[in-house]
Design an enzyme around this catalytic site. Structure first.
Site, PDB file in Angstrom:
ATOM      1  N   ASP A 178       0.776  -1.373  -0.001  1.00  0.00           N
ATOM      2  CA  ASP A 178       0.011   0.224  -0.073  1.00  0.00           C
ATOM      3  C   ASP A 178       0.918   1.257  -0.140  1.00  0.00           C
ATOM      4  O   ASP A 178       0.350   2.419  -0.142  1.00  0.00           O
ATOM      5  CB  ASP A 178      -0.915   0.090   1.443  1.00  0.00           C
ATOM      6  CG  ASP A 178      -2.236  -0.871   1.097  1.00  0.00           C
ATOM      7  OD1 ASP A 178      -2.285  -1.573   0.015  1.00  0.00           O
ATOM      8  OD2 ASP A 178      -2.754  -1.218   1.947  1.00  0.00           O
ATOM      9  N   GLY A 234      -6.561   9.848 -38.445  1.00  0.00           N
ATOM     10  CA  GLY A 234      -7.170   8.959 -39.062  1.00  0.00           C
ATOM     11  C   GLY A 234      -6.721   9.111 -40.579  1.00  0.00           C
ATOM     12  O   GLY A 234      -6.375   8.208 -41.326  1.00  0.00           O
ATOM     13  N   MET A 235      -6.773  10.213 -40.989  1.00  0.00           N
ATOM     14  CA  MET A 235      -6.409  10.660 -42.428  1.00  0.00           C
ATOM     15  C   MET A 235      -4.896  10.595 -42.615  1.00  0.00           C
ATOM     16  O   MET A 235      -4.550  10.235 -43.823  1.00  0.00           O
ATOM     17  CB  MET A 235      -6.855  12.149 -42.522  1.00  0.00           C
ATOM     18  CG  MET A 235      -8.292  12.302 -42.717  1.00  0.00           C
ATOM     19  SD  MET A 235      -9.229  11.443 -44.139  1.00  0.00           S
ATOM     20  CE  MET A 235      -8.200  12.067 -45.471  1.00  0.00           C
ATOM     21  N   ASP A 281     -11.263  23.978 -40.891  1.00  0.00           N
ATOM     22  CA  ASP A 281     -10.606  22.848 -40.326  1.00  0.00           C
ATOM     23  C   ASP A 281     -11.775  22.237 -39.218  1.00  0.00           C
ATOM     24  O   ASP A 281     -11.999  21.146 -39.098  1.00  0.00           O
ATOM     25  CB  ASP A 281      -9.311  23.257 -39.564  1.00  0.00           C
ATOM     26  CG  ASP A 281      -8.228  23.346 -40.620  1.00  0.00           C
ATOM     27  OD1 ASP A 281      -8.073  22.637 -41.566  1.00  0.00           O
ATOM     28  OD2 ASP A 281      -7.181  24.367 -40.488  1.00  0.00           O
TER      29      ASP A 281
END
Length: 511
Positions: free
Chosen positions: A36, A434-435, A299
């Site tokens: 702990d 992604g692009m 954008d």
């Protein structure tokens, strides 16, 4: 207690230790078994401060279990009192050592007699509260203790400062970008002509807590830590508080207007004049923050058809939900928090800005929700980053708990007008990968053409033959994982265990 793979909010003693180690010249004694006592290592790694973490573990071992803990705990308190000369020593058990049901208050009373330092026992139920609730309660307990002590000594001065001033309550160690937010909030208050009276608990001395009643108002930037203290100070001393988190252009303006209201309530009498912060709000919104301009740019317009999932603590998840939906026009398919104790407030804040609300501390439930929604981006904690990697969905980290990469050395606030720029960058950059991956594949930027098969839980046992894998690799990467999951579901639903070209095209027709 339960055995878990991941916890969003840690056990109660972590919250107490966060508050204790945020103050200067305060030492914490942790009554705990081995295992702990990881707080020292965790804080030293993440905060990267020069000073040692002021926490000592009083280990519960087999000798303690046979003889009892009193002598060992009292010896540790008196030893640290002589070695460190702290103003305050806080004793806290852990959820494990609490099982022993020892009278720790008796240990504290005995140690107080022979120690020069103040000694208190953290007043926290370790079975019922988590890290954030315990931190909130411990901070309120320390403030209450020292204001009560000043009253008994008749040294408590309740006269307010000559100029408008504020206490900032809740800035603490291991908080998400807390140090950066504090710098931004300090600059914001200075721009408004407001003096900072006290900042607690980070970097303050407990002996200075008796000066808290001198402030004109209290400022609580995060609901998780500081709200109980602000409520206590309002009830006991009549000090109003502002609890609107200044994240995003709209809520920053709302926060400033609340500050103006509280200032003017006293300024009429103390200064015989009032303040008007509207010109400042206009100047900052139109010319300093780039977020308004960015939200109107092409954008950001391209992001308006995208879906997002947000999950984190109540403060950051609610603020990010409102920013994405209200200021950037992005659809929030699901907004959630692991702060189950604050679910009513969270629901009230986000229900008009998202499709559904998720209140849970189970990471698997969050993962399955993300897999079902298939958003374009996730905004969450370190765990949501892991979920995003498994599903090939980009993730922006906007809330604790986080790893070391989200304790940056550079200046990256999330609060105030500079914070709006940081948030806009984080949101935009989270949607872009992604692009980028698609263009890398399109122009042959990677050496490998292997398709990474990613799914969460339901499609085990479904096999893709080489021909179907080759066909899948021709699909742009930013759509590939989503289409693969739909084909997997189609195969499971129709009882197929092996996917070939024929089954693949049959599934695509049904999409």
């Amino acid at each position: 207690m339960k055995l878990v793979y991941w916890m969003y909010a840690g056990p109660a003693h972590i919250g107490t230790l966060r508050v204790a180690s945020s103050f200067k010249n305060v030492h914490a004694i942790m009554h705990a078994p081995l295992g702990d006592d990881y707080f020292n290592v965790m804080r030293s790694m993440l905060e990267r401060e020069r000073d040692f973490t002021p926490v000592t573990a009083s280990i519960v071992d087999r000798h303690v279990l046979t003889r009892g803990s009193q002598d060992k705990v009292v010896d540790n308190i008196t030893r640290k009192d002589k070695e460190e000369r702290p103003n305050l020593i806080i004793l806290t058990p852990t959820c494990t050592s609490s099982i022993l049901q020892e009278d720790l208050q008796n240990f504290v009373d005995r140690a107080s007699i022979i120690s020069d330092s103040d000694v208190i026992l953290a007043d926290v139920n370790h079975y019922r509260v988590n890290e954030l609730q315990a931190a909130d309660k411990t901070l309120e307990q320390v403030v209450r203790y020292y204001l009560g002590k000043a009253r008994r000594r008749r040294t408590l001065d309740q006269s307010i400062t000559d100029v408008p001033s504020a206490n900032i309550i809740g800035i603490s160690t291991l908080g998400f970008h807390n140090q950066h937010d504090f710098r931004e909030l300090k600059r914001l208050l200075q721009d408004l002509g407001i003096k900072i009276n006290q900042v607690i608990p980070e970097g303050s001395f407990v002996e200075d807590l008796e000066n808290l009643p001198k402030a004109w108002f209290n400022f609580v930037p995060y609901r998780e830590i500081g709200l109980m203290t602000a409520v206590y100070l309002e009830k006991e001393f009549g000090i109003p508080y502002v609890s609107v988190t200044p994240m995003g252009v709209v809520d920053t303006a709302k926060c400033i207007r609340q500050i103006q209201k509280h200032i003017n309530n006293l300024a009429v009498v103390a200064l015989e004049e009032t303040v008007d912060y509207e010109p400042y709000v206009y100047q900052q919104t139109q010319f300093v923050s780039q977020a308004i301009w960015f939200s109107k740019s092409i954008d950001c317009q391209n992001l308006k058809k995208k879906k997002a999932v947000i999950f984190g603590d109540a403060t950051h998840a609610a603020s990010m939900t409102k920013i994405l939906n209200r200021e950037m026009g992005i659809r929030v398919s699901c907004a959630g928090t692991y702060c189950k104790h604050d679910k009513e407030w969270f629901n009230e804040q986000v229900h008009n800005f998202c499709d559904e609300v998720l209140i849970t501390d189970d990471h698997a439930e969050v993962a399955n929700k993300v897999a079902r929604i298939e958003p374009s981006a996730i905004f969450g904690t370190q765990m949501e980053r892991h979920i995003g990697k498994r599903l090939n969905i980009p993730c922006g980290v906007v809330s604790a708990p986080v790893h070391i990469q989200n304790f940056p050395l550079g200046y990256r606030p999330f609060s105030g007008y500079e914070g709006t720029n940081q948030i806009a960058d984080s949101v935009y950059n989270s949607f872009i990968p992604g692009m980028e991956d698609h263009f890398i594949d399109l122009f042959g930027g990677h050496d490998t053409k292997e398709v990474i098969m990613k799914s969460l839980c339901t499609e085990k046992g479904v096999i893709w033959d080489p021909e179907s894998q080759l066909e899948l690799s021709k699909i742009p990467s930013f759509m590939r994982s989503k289409i693969k999951r739909k084909i997997d579901k189609f195969a499971v639903h129709n009882g197929f265990t092996k996917i070939n070209i024929k089954i693949m095209y049959a599934a695509l027709i049904c999409l």
